[in-house]
Design an enzyme around this catalytic site. Structure first.
Site, PDB file in Angstrom:
ATOM      1  N   GLU A 131       0.823  -1.220   0.000  1.00 19.15           N
ATOM      2  CA  GLU A 131       0.000   0.000   0.000  1.00 19.15           C
ATOM      3  C   GLU A 131       0.855   1.267   0.000  1.00 19.15           C
ATOM      4  O   GLU A 131       0.539   2.258  -0.668  1.00 19.15           O
ATOM      5  CB  GLU A 131      -0.917  -0.005   1.236  1.00 19.15           C
ATOM      6  CG  GLU A 131      -1.859   1.169   1.316  1.00 19.15           C
ATOM      7  CD  GLU A 131      -2.898   1.165   0.210  1.00 19.15           C
ATOM      8  OE1 GLU A 131      -3.780   0.308   0.230  1.00 19.15           O
ATOM      9  OE2 GLU A 131      -2.827   2.026  -0.680  1.00 19.15           O
ATOM     10  N   VAL A 134       2.520   3.366  -3.340  1.00 24.25           N
ATOM     11  CA  VAL A 134       1.859   4.304  -4.252  1.00 24.25           C
ATOM     12  C   VAL A 134       1.122   5.370  -3.457  1.00 24.25           C
ATOM     13  O   VAL A 134       0.238   5.064  -2.660  1.00 24.25           O
ATOM     14  CB  VAL A 134       0.859   3.567  -5.182  1.00 24.25           C
ATOM     15  CG1 VAL A 134       0.197   4.563  -6.125  1.00 24.25           C
ATOM     16  CG2 VAL A 134       1.544   2.472  -5.961  1.00 24.25           C
ATOM     17  N   GLY A 136       1.906   7.242  -0.962  1.00 26.47           N
ATOM     18  CA  GLY A 136       2.128   7.325   0.492  1.00 26.47           C
ATOM     19  C   GLY A 136       0.923   6.996   1.340  1.00 26.47           C
ATOM     20  O   GLY A 136       0.477   5.852   1.388  1.00 26.47           O
ATOM     21  N   GLY A 189      14.322  20.484   1.390  1.00 24.60           N
ATOM     22  CA  GLY A 189      14.234  19.037   1.594  1.00 24.60           C
ATOM     23  C   GLY A 189      13.066  18.392   0.865  1.00 24.60           C
ATOM     24  O   GLY A 189      12.766  17.211   1.061  1.00 24.60           O
ATOM     25  N   LYS A 207       4.939   4.327  -9.917  1.00 21.73           N
ATOM     26  CA  LYS A 207       3.658   4.255  -9.203  1.00 21.73           C
ATOM     27  C   LYS A 207       2.510   3.985 -10.178  1.00 21.73           C
ATOM     28  O   LYS A 207       1.592   3.225  -9.870  1.00 21.73           O
ATOM     29  CB  LYS A 207       3.416   5.545  -8.438  1.00 21.73           C
ATOM     30  CG  LYS A 207       4.419   5.743  -7.300  1.00 21.73           C
ATOM     31  CD  LYS A 207       4.361   7.168  -6.807  1.00 21.73           C
ATOM     32  CE  LYS A 207       5.340   7.445  -5.693  1.00 21.73           C
ATOM     33  NZ  LYS A 207       5.475   8.870  -5.427  1.00 21.73           N
TER      34      LYS A 207
HETATM   35  N1  LIG Z   1      10.211   8.766   2.237  1.00 23.94           N
HETATM   36  C1  LIG Z   1       8.953   8.681   1.861  1.00 23.94           C
HETATM   37  O1  LIG Z   1       8.163   9.571   2.113  1.00 23.94           O
HETATM   38  C2  LIG Z   1       8.454   7.456   1.133  1.00 23.94           C
HETATM   39  C3  LIG Z   1       7.122   7.393   0.732  1.00 23.94           C
HETATM   40  C4  LIG Z   1       6.639   6.246   0.102  1.00 23.94           C
HETATM   41  C5  LIG Z   1       7.502   5.187  -0.122  1.00 23.94           C
HETATM   42  N2  LIG Z   1       8.809   5.297   0.242  1.00 23.94           N
HETATM   43  C6  LIG Z   1       9.690   4.142  -0.008  1.00 23.94           C
HETATM   44  O2  LIG Z   1      10.086   3.615   1.242  1.00 23.94           O
HETATM   45  C7  LIG Z   1      11.384   3.052   1.138  1.00 23.94           C
HETATM   46  C8  LIG Z   1      12.291   3.702   2.186  1.00 23.94           C
HETATM   47  O3  LIG Z   1      12.355   5.085   1.943  1.00 23.94           O
HETATM   48  P1  LIG Z   1      12.944   6.104   3.018  1.00 23.94           P
HETATM   49  O4  LIG Z   1      12.564   7.454   2.519  1.00 23.94           O
HETATM   50  O5  LIG Z   1      12.542   5.699   4.383  1.00 23.94           O
HETATM   51  O6  LIG Z   1      14.503   5.903   2.796  1.00 23.94           O
HETATM   52  P2  LIG Z   1      15.698   6.376   3.762  1.00 23.94           P
HETATM   53  O7  LIG Z   1      15.260   7.425   4.688  1.00 23.94           O
HETATM   54  O8  LIG Z   1      16.867   6.598   2.873  1.00 23.94           O
HETATM   55  O9  LIG Z   1      15.972   5.044   4.618  1.00 23.94           O
HETATM   56  C9  LIG Z   1      16.548   3.901   4.091  1.00 23.94           C
HETATM   57  C10 LIG Z   1      16.937   2.989   5.229  1.00 23.94           C
HETATM   58  O10 LIG Z   1      17.466   1.786   4.687  1.00 23.94           O
HETATM   59  C11 LIG Z   1      18.678   1.492   5.365  1.00 23.94           C
HETATM   60  N3  LIG Z   1      19.528   0.752   4.444  1.00 23.94           N
HETATM   61  C12 LIG Z   1      20.081   1.144   3.294  1.00 23.94           C
HETATM   62  N4  LIG Z   1      20.794   0.160   2.750  1.00 23.94           N
HETATM   63  C13 LIG Z   1      20.714  -0.879   3.583  1.00 23.94           C
HETATM   64  C14 LIG Z   1      21.241  -2.185   3.586  1.00 23.94           C
HETATM   65  N5  LIG Z   1      21.996  -2.624   2.594  1.00 23.94           N
HETATM   66  N6  LIG Z   1      20.934  -3.001   4.634  1.00 23.94           N
HETATM   67  C15 LIG Z   1      20.143  -2.561   5.634  1.00 23.94           C
HETATM   68  N7  LIG Z   1      19.608  -1.335   5.684  1.00 23.94           N
HETATM   69  C16 LIG Z   1      19.886  -0.515   4.661  1.00 23.94           C
HETATM   70  C17 LIG Z   1      19.282   2.803   5.768  1.00 23.94           C
HETATM   71  O11 LIG Z   1      20.160   2.616   6.853  1.00 23.94           O
HETATM   72  P3  LIG Z   1      20.909   3.823   7.628  1.00 23.94           P
HETATM   73  O12 LIG Z   1      19.799   4.622   8.276  1.00 23.94           O
HETATM   74  O13 LIG Z   1      21.780   3.170   8.616  1.00 23.94           O
HETATM   75  O14 LIG Z   1      21.624   4.599   6.570  1.00 23.94           O
HETATM   76  C18 LIG Z   1      18.017   3.581   6.163  1.00 23.94           C
HETATM   77  O15 LIG Z   1      17.679   3.326   7.479  1.00 23.94           O
HETATM   78  C19 LIG Z   1      11.806   3.280  -0.317  1.00 23.94           C
HETATM   79  O16 LIG Z   1      11.463   2.159  -1.073  1.00 23.94           O
HETATM   80  C20 LIG Z   1      10.958   4.456  -0.736  1.00 23.94           C
HETATM   81  O17 LIG Z   1      10.735   4.496  -2.127  1.00 23.94           O
HETATM   82  C21 LIG Z   1       9.299   6.405   0.869  1.00 23.94           C
END
Ligand SMILES: NC(=O)c1ccc[n+]([C@@H]2O[C@H](COP(=O)([O-])OP(=O)(O)OC[C@H]3O[C@@H](n4cnc5c(N)ncnc54)[C@H](OP(=O)(O)O)[C@@H]3O)[C@@H](O)[C@H]2O)c1
Length: 430
Positions: A131, A134, A136, A189, A207
């Site tokens: 969910e 796509v 959020g 940001g 998406k």
């Molecule tokens: N941000 C949004 O608003 C949003 C919305 C919808 C969907 N998404 C999706 O949600 C997912 C996460 O996004 P995010 O924004 O939360 O990303 P993020 O803030 O960059 O967090 C990524 C996390 O993954 C960890 N990580 C990276 N490589 C790793 C590895 N090899 N092994 C274990 N942990 C690892 C990082 O560790 P460290 O913290 O130690 O660096 C970090 O905690 C993505 O698929 C994104 O497309 C995000």
């Protein structure tokens, strides 16, 4: 009461940390809704030492995220790392192989490998839920897959990327140029240091491909998505759009046509009165059209820690409560091999902006190039008079075929009196 649902969370960034906070703060109500507690058993991220503002006492830490899949006590792997390949993919595949449910927010992974992963989940008798991938916090997957199951969907479209919507909204409100607003979005940001994923439409394409699969019961077809970003949208185009009664939005559109399913992401002119035109700033909005329900729209936050966590947790509660629906609504064998419609066959109206030398006969040459391709004009605006210099001329057309439009634009672009490549934005009829 039933035993708790034990989950392991990989990725403790924006979404991962938000999800853990939500699970802690709403634990009581989630337990009532799910019929059992949801317990975080193990987590993984890259940097163990980093303070994430969450209490991880009593939670097992795994240096290797993929290793979470082999913990026997874990029921669900929550993948919040990101990326179509690498650790995220290996973890999800290992989890499914170990017959663990998977919840992910990873649109790249689902857009690239969604059908294959859904087949594996089905064969293993476990859930694959996405969910959060796509729009959020907007529960559009569940809405399309379950809430609208009684309908044949004819079109689904939306603003699927908050960064580009913020940029377009700010350009309009402030009268500033794309580059300046992008730089500001990066400072605030709202845009990444490398913004190409967002502004070139790649994120929205991921998406849309997922959305189209759920809406039309068809295998995910990312390669079939036509994709254009917003780099070429200028302040001038935004001003002309206003003058013509339109707003410019980057939309993802999946629509059934006589030639098959159209999937496209590109800037669109939408009537200012259309509900989607009112979705502004970082907000996302999705409209679905079904034969029994008519039109419905959901608007909300398409990103951010808490809205995205809200979607992740909804999937977890479904799993905890034992509610299971195939990832794309039907068994993968029943996904229809509906053909994709080529973009050249797209039919619609167009906005064209030209910078032309202000001299007699120029407009006649442009009109001839359009006539040669059977493109009929709806309106024309010529702004300013500067004999011998380039002035903007804006044309809108009646419905025509994309291939004809492209040929006409190429011919117009070759005219000596036309400076700069012609700018074209498709007009969408809602
Ligand atoms: N941000 C949004 O608003 C949003 C919305 C919808 C969907 N998404 C999706 O949600 C997912 C996460 O996004 P995010 O924004 O939360 O990303 P993020 O803030 O960059 O967090 C990524 C996390 O993954 C960890 N990580 C990276 N490589 C790793 C590895 N090899 N092994 C274990 N942990 C690892 C990082 O560790 P460290 O913290 O130690 O660096 C970090 O905690 C993505 O698929 C994104 O497309 C995000």
């Amino acid at each position: 009461m039933t035993a708790p649902l034990k989950i392991a969370v990989a990725g403790l960034g924006t979404v991962g940390a938000g999800t853990l906070q939500l699970l802690q703060r709403q634990a009581e109500r989630l337990t009532v809704h799910a019929g059992r507690a949801i317990t975080v058993t193990a987590v993984s991220a890259r940097d163990k030492a980093r303070d994430r503002g969450i209490d991880l006492s009593g939670v097992q830490w795994a240096d290797d995220a993929v290793g979470l899949a082999s913990l026997p006590e874990v029921d669900v792997i929550v993948e919040l790392i990101g990326g179509a390949e690498g650790t995220a993919r290996r973890l999800v595949e290992a989890a499914l192989a170990a017959r663990k449910h998977v919840v992910t927010a990873n649109k790249a992974l689902m857009a690239e490998h969604g059908t294959m992963l859904a087949e594996t989940a089905e064969a293993q008798g476990v859930t694959l839920a996405f969910e959060a991938a796509v729009a959020g916090g907007i529960p559009i997957i569940k809405t399309l897959r379950e809430g609208l199951v009684g309908n044949r969907v004819s079109r689904v479209y939306g603003i699927l990327n908050g960064t580009t919507n913020y940029i377009l909204t700010t350009m309009r409100e402030s009268g500033r140029d794309f580059a300046e607003v992008l730089a500001e979005a990066q400072r605030l940001g709202y845009a990444e240091a490398d913004p190409s994923f967002d502004i070139d439409g790649v994120d929205a394409s991921h998406k849309l491909a997922i959305l189209a699969s759920v809406a039309f019961g068809r295998p995910v077809d990312l390669a079939g998505v036509y994709c254009e970003g917003i780099r070429h949208v200028s302040r001038l185009d935004i001003e002309f759009a206003e003058e013509l009664g339109y707003r410019i939005k980057l939309l993802g559109i999946a629509r059934l046509t006589d030639h098959g399913l159209e999937q496209r992401v590109h800037p669109c002119m939408v009537e200012r009165e259309a509900p989607i035109a009112a979705v502004e700033g970082v907000f996302n909005g999705v409209v679905a059209e079904g034969d029994f329900v008519g039109q419905l729209m959901l608007e909300g936050r398409g990103a951010g820690a808490f809205p995205t966590a809200s979607a992740v947790v909804a999937d977890l509660v479904d799993i905890a409560a034992g509610r299971r629906v195939p990832p794309f609504g039907v068994p993968t064998a029943a996904l229809e091999r509906l053909p994709g419609a080529a973009m050249e066959r797209h039919r619609g109206a167009y906005y064209i902006r030209l910078m032309v030398v202000d001299q007699p006969g120029v407009i006649a040459d442009i009109a001839a190039a359009l006539r040669d391709q059977n493109v009929s004009l709806e309106s024309m605006i010529q702004r300013g008079r500067a004999p011998g210099e380039a002035v903007p001329v804006v044309l809108t057309t009646h419905d025509t075929v994309e291939a004809s439009m492209q040929k006409a634009l190429a011919a117009i672009g070759r005219l000596k009196t036309v400076h700069e490549p012609p700018r074209m934005i498709r007009i969408e009829d809602f």
